[in-house]
Design a protein around this motif. Structure first.
Motif, mmCIF file in Angstrom:
data_model
loop_
_atom_site.group_PDB
_atom_site.id
_atom_site.type_symbol
_atom_site.label_atom_id
_atom_site.label_comp_id
_atom_site.label_asym_id
_atom_site.label_seq_id
_atom_site.Cartn_x
_atom_site.Cartn_y
_atom_site.Cartn_z
ATOM 1 N N LEU A 1 92.432 73.438 -36.684
ATOM 2 C CA LEU A 1 92.725 72.562 -37.818
ATOM 3 C C LEU A 1 94.127 71.975 -37.723
ATOM 4 O O LEU A 1 94.342 70.790 -38.004
ATOM 5 N N TYR A 2 95.101 72.801 -37.351
ATOM 6 C CA TYR A 2 96.469 72.309 -37.210
ATOM 7 C C TYR A 2 96.524 71.085 -36.284
ATOM 8 O O TYR A 2 97.088 70.040 -36.629
ATOM 9 N N LEU A 3 95.934 71.228 -35.092
ATOM 10 C CA LEU A 3 96.086 70.181 -34.093
ATOM 11 C C LEU A 3 95.217 68.970 -34.406
ATOM 12 O O LEU A 3 95.655 67.824 -34.231
ATOM 13 N N HIS A 4 93.999 69.191 -34.875
ATOM 14 C CA HIS A 4 93.142 68.052 -35.192
ATOM 15 C C HIS A 4 93.651 67.316 -36.423
ATOM 16 O O HIS A 4 93.478 66.093 -36.528
ATOM 17 N N ALA A 5 94.276 68.011 -37.352
ATOM 18 C CA ALA A 5 94.890 67.327 -38.492
ATOM 19 C C ALA A 5 96.021 66.426 -38.016
ATOM 20 O O ALA A 5 96.169 65.279 -38.484
ATOM 21 N N PHE B 1 93.817 77.853 -45.795
ATOM 22 C CA PHE B 1 94.433 76.780 -45.016
ATOM 23 C C PHE B 1 94.313 75.490 -45.805
ATOM 24 O O PHE B 1 93.310 75.253 -46.487
ATOM 25 N N THR B 2 95.338 74.646 -45.734
ATOM 26 C CA THR B 2 95.358 73.384 -46.461
ATOM 27 C C THR B 2 95.588 72.231 -45.500
ATOM 28 O O THR B 2 96.266 72.372 -44.485
ATOM 29 N N VAL B 3 95.022 71.078 -45.840
ATOM 30 C CA VAL B 3 95.207 69.853 -45.059
ATOM 31 C C VAL B 3 95.503 68.717 -46.029
ATOM 32 O O VAL B 3 94.864 68.606 -47.086
ATOM 33 N N GLY B 4 96.472 67.876 -45.683
ATOM 34 C CA GLY B 4 96.802 66.747 -46.547
ATOM 35 C C GLY B 4 97.784 65.806 -45.894
ATOM 36 O O GLY B 4 98.085 65.912 -44.702
ATOM 37 N N ALA C 1 98.269 74.223 -52.217
ATOM 38 C CA ALA C 1 96.819 74.384 -52.306
ATOM 39 C C ALA C 1 96.180 73.411 -53.278
ATOM 40 O O ALA C 1 94.956 73.250 -53.278
ATOM 41 N N ALA C 2 96.974 72.739 -54.117
ATOM 42 C CA ALA C 2 96.456 71.757 -55.072
ATOM 43 C C ALA C 2 96.756 70.331 -54.637
ATOM 44 O O ALA C 2 95.976 69.416 -54.903
ATOM 45 N N ASP C 3 97.894 70.116 -53.964
ATOM 46 C CA ASP C 3 98.317 68.770 -53.612
ATOM 47 C C ASP C 3 97.680 68.264 -52.323
ATOM 48 O O ASP C 3 97.793 67.080 -51.995
ATOM 49 N N CYS C 4 97.017 69.128 -51.576
ATOM 50 C CA CYS C 4 96.365 68.740 -50.328
ATOM 51 C C CYS C 4 95.083 67.942 -50.628
ATOM 52 O O CYS C 4 94.651 67.855 -51.774
ATOM 53 N N THR C 5 94.483 67.377 -49.599
ATOM 54 C CA THR C 5 93.199 66.702 -49.793
ATOM 55 C C THR C 5 92.053 67.702 -49.852
ATOM 56 O O THR C 5 91.070 67.485 -50.538
ATOM 57 N N PHE C 6 92.187 68.792 -49.112
ATOM 58 C CA PHE C 6 91.239 69.899 -49.251
ATOM 59 C C PHE C 6 91.902 71.185 -48.786
ATOM 60 O O PHE C 6 92.862 71.165 -48.009
ATOM 61 N N THR C 7 91.413 72.266 -49.307
ATOM 62 C CA THR C 7 91.866 73.581 -48.864
ATOM 63 C C THR C 7 90.637 74.406 -48.538
ATOM 64 O O THR C 7 89.520 74.093 -48.976
ATOM 65 N N ARG D 1 98.418 66.705 -41.840
ATOM 66 C CA ARG D 1 99.151 67.917 -41.478
ATOM 67 C C ARG D 1 98.528 69.098 -42.200
ATOM 68 O O ARG D 1 97.968 68.957 -43.287
ATOM 69 N N GLY D 2 98.604 70.253 -41.580
ATOM 70 C CA GLY D 2 98.039 71.460 -42.166
ATOM 71 C C GLY D 2 99.097 72.504 -42.443
ATOM 72 O O GLY D 2 100.225 72.421 -41.942
ATOM 73 N N THR D 3 98.717 73.486 -43.228
ATOM 74 C CA THR D 3 99.567 74.649 -43.483
ATOM 75 C C THR D 3 98.681 75.860 -43.723
ATOM 76 O O THR D 3 97.772 75.819 -44.564
#
Length: 542
Positions: free
Chosen positions: A482-486, A521-524, A444-450, A492-494
């Motif tokens: 979000l998963y697929l568009h990332a 949800f996180t993306v990075g 949740a911190a290392d992603c580009t946004f959550t 990539r998302g989680t």
């Protein structure tokens, strides 16, 4: 039962509402303690992730995803993909891209499968069923999908009347015990989120075939009977399944609006396998909320959540095939800590969360828009770090402003398209905060946004306890998009189901339950793990 929040609920509905509200409060993680769960886990005794019905005839399905030429961009242009015919072969492709295996993974002595539909802890409580009539290559009846073998097993056969065109329904159920085994009392939430993910996976797979979905409004008892889940003799000591959703799959034709009828003389086959022979815990509160949130018969359908006024969606400029992208989707295990995301890709991801007419995954939703992303932006070039919100309906702008802290600014950042309702609430570095809020997880911190998905809670549940499931389904649909568009953006998302609910609410100034956070949800930029080897999903069938 009344479906209008202005109508006083009956005593039975009021009692069910009390159970749902009590469960939601009880299953919250708090900074001082986590929701009740098992004190120990024996991974060698994990419940079987594959349900089978012994004695049911098995029909292997062809693997058609490799031959499906549809491009990811075409999936987002209504009418761009000619509808494939409905038959056993195309049904195989639909299920392969919805619930099928995407790969086998191995690290040391451990080997496990990953699927096209994501799942909390990779535990996969969601089971898939097919009701078919008139499909070439497949006998009429009820079938259960077996993802490990990519096959159908015939649960029920009956002499159905002839139809002028094939008819296909897909139903989802949840084996609650698969999540309960690891997550305890919070597991019911995760099962509902997983059902939303599966529905989203089905919507994208259908769109890649030129098809679309029609949600079916059906009560719990009727759906249980239609999927054979109310048959005590077929389960015995096996873990039961909770019916969740039913949709009609349409290949360009008109909806039937008439459900298949299983006659009294239908022939049933199969005995459900036992998934966990030595369960160590019991969680009766989950059985209680499951009963309280079951949809009654006769509830009217809602209007479509889609907004026809939105401009066409412009996804990432990629020529990747939809099937390739769907099968490549993974949950990130680690992110590159200092990675930046460009503003254009960030805005495209948010734009994909607005419900457009005729586009997946929103065609699978049978409820109005009631879930809205709250974003913690860490590292997006051209956008100040801070807290943002994306109201996904016009009315939510007003309700969110009245519910959230009066100190928020509600500025609209420069460079954002006029149709995208993105508001900046506060500037500032948020990475440490989001790590704490998401159960101290570095993701949740290392992603580009959550983001936290805020649901219109009290107003939605008023006189409708079954809407508790619908809110989680909508959150799962958003996360699946979000998963697929990332993936399409090279990111990539989680999904993160573990977060401190009321700490999130306190940060936002939420003093009541008008809104509740249901999912993070996180993306990075993903950090690959070289220790994990990947193998094809069906190596013996290539």
């Amino acid at each position: 039962m009344p479906d209008d929040p202005h109508v006083a609920p009956s005593a039975a509905v009021a009692e069910a509402l009390g159970v749902v509200h009590a469960y939601h409060a009880r299953s919250k993680h708090r900074l001082e303690r986590y929701a009740a769960g098992p004190e120990t886990l024996d991974w060698s005794a994990q419940p079987d992730p594959f349900r089978t019905y012994t004695g049911a005839g098995v029909q292997p399905l062809p693997l058609g995803a490799d031959a499906l030429a549809s491009r990811w961009q075409a999936v987002h242009r209504p009418g761009a993909i000619p509808p494939q015919p409905l038959n056993a072969d195309t049904l195989g492709t639909l299920l392969e891209l919805t619930l099928g295996l995407a790969a086998w993974k191995q690290a040391g002595p451990d080997r496990w499968a990953v699927r096209c539909n994501p799942s909390s802890g990779n535990l996969h409580p969601t089971e898939g069923y097919v009701l078919a009539q008139g499909l070439p290559g497949l006998a009429d009846g009820l079938w259960h999908y077996r993802p490990r073998e990519h096959a159908l097993e015939r649960r029920c056969a009956w002499p159905a009347p002839a139809v002028s065109s094939p008819r296909l329904y897909v139903g989802f159920s949840a084996v609650l015990w698969r999540e309960l085994w690891k997550y305890g009392e919070r597991a019911f939430r995760y099962c509902q989120l997983d059902a939303g993910h599966a529905l989203g996976a089905l919507a994208y797979a259908a769109a890649a075939l030129g098809w679309h979905l029609r949600p079916v409004s059906i009560g719990h008892e009727a759906l249980a009977a239609l999927l054979g889940l109310d048959r005590d003799a077929d389960f015995g000591k096996a873990e039961r399944e909770e019916p969740e959703l039913l949709v009609e799959v349409l290949a360009g034709g008109a909806a039937s609006h008439t459900l298949p009828v299983i006659p009294p003389d239908a022939v049933w086959h199969g005995q459900a396998n036992v998934l966990d022979r030595w369960p160590m815990y019991r969680w009766p509160v989950v059985d209680e909320v499951a009963r309280a949130s079951r949809r009654p018969a006769g509830v009217s359908e809602h209007a479509s959540p889609a907004d026809a006024a939105l401009p066409p969606l412009q996804p990432a400029a990629t020529e990747v095939r939809a099937a390739t992208l769907i099968r490549a989707r993974r949950s990130a295990q680690r992110f590159v800590r200092d990675a930046q995301q460009d503003l254009a890709s960030f805005l495209r991801l948010l734009d994909a969360l607005l419900p457009r007419t005729g586009l997946p995954p929103w065609s699978g939703l049978n409820a109005p828009v009631r879930v809205h992303p709250l974003l913690f932006v860490h590292r997006v070039e051209g956008l100040a770090a801070g807290v943002y919100v994306l109201p996904r309906s016009a009315s939510a702008v007003t309700t969110l402003r009245s519910a959230l802290s009066e100190g928020f600014t509600w500025d609209q950042p420069e460079g954002v398209p006029a149709h995208l309702p993105l508001y900046r609430l506060a500037d500032g570095t948020t990475a440490k905060i989001t790590r704490t809020l998401s159960c101290h997880q570095a993701l949740a911190a290392d992603c580009t946004f959550t983001l936290a998905l805020l649901a219109e809670f009290d107003a939605t549940l008023a006189a409708a306890p079954w809407a508790y499931r619908e809110l989680h389904h909508e959150a799962g649909l958003i996360a699946q998009a979000l998963y697929l568009h990332a993936e399409a953006e090279g990111l990539r998302g989680t999904g993160i189901g573990c977060f401190f609910d009321d700490a999130v609410h306190a940060l936002l100034g939420l003093a009541d339950a008008r809104f509740q956070s249901l999912y993070h949800f996180t993306v990075g930029r993903p950090q690959p793990d070289a220790r994990i080897a990947s193998e094809p999903p069906y190596p013996d069938r290539r």
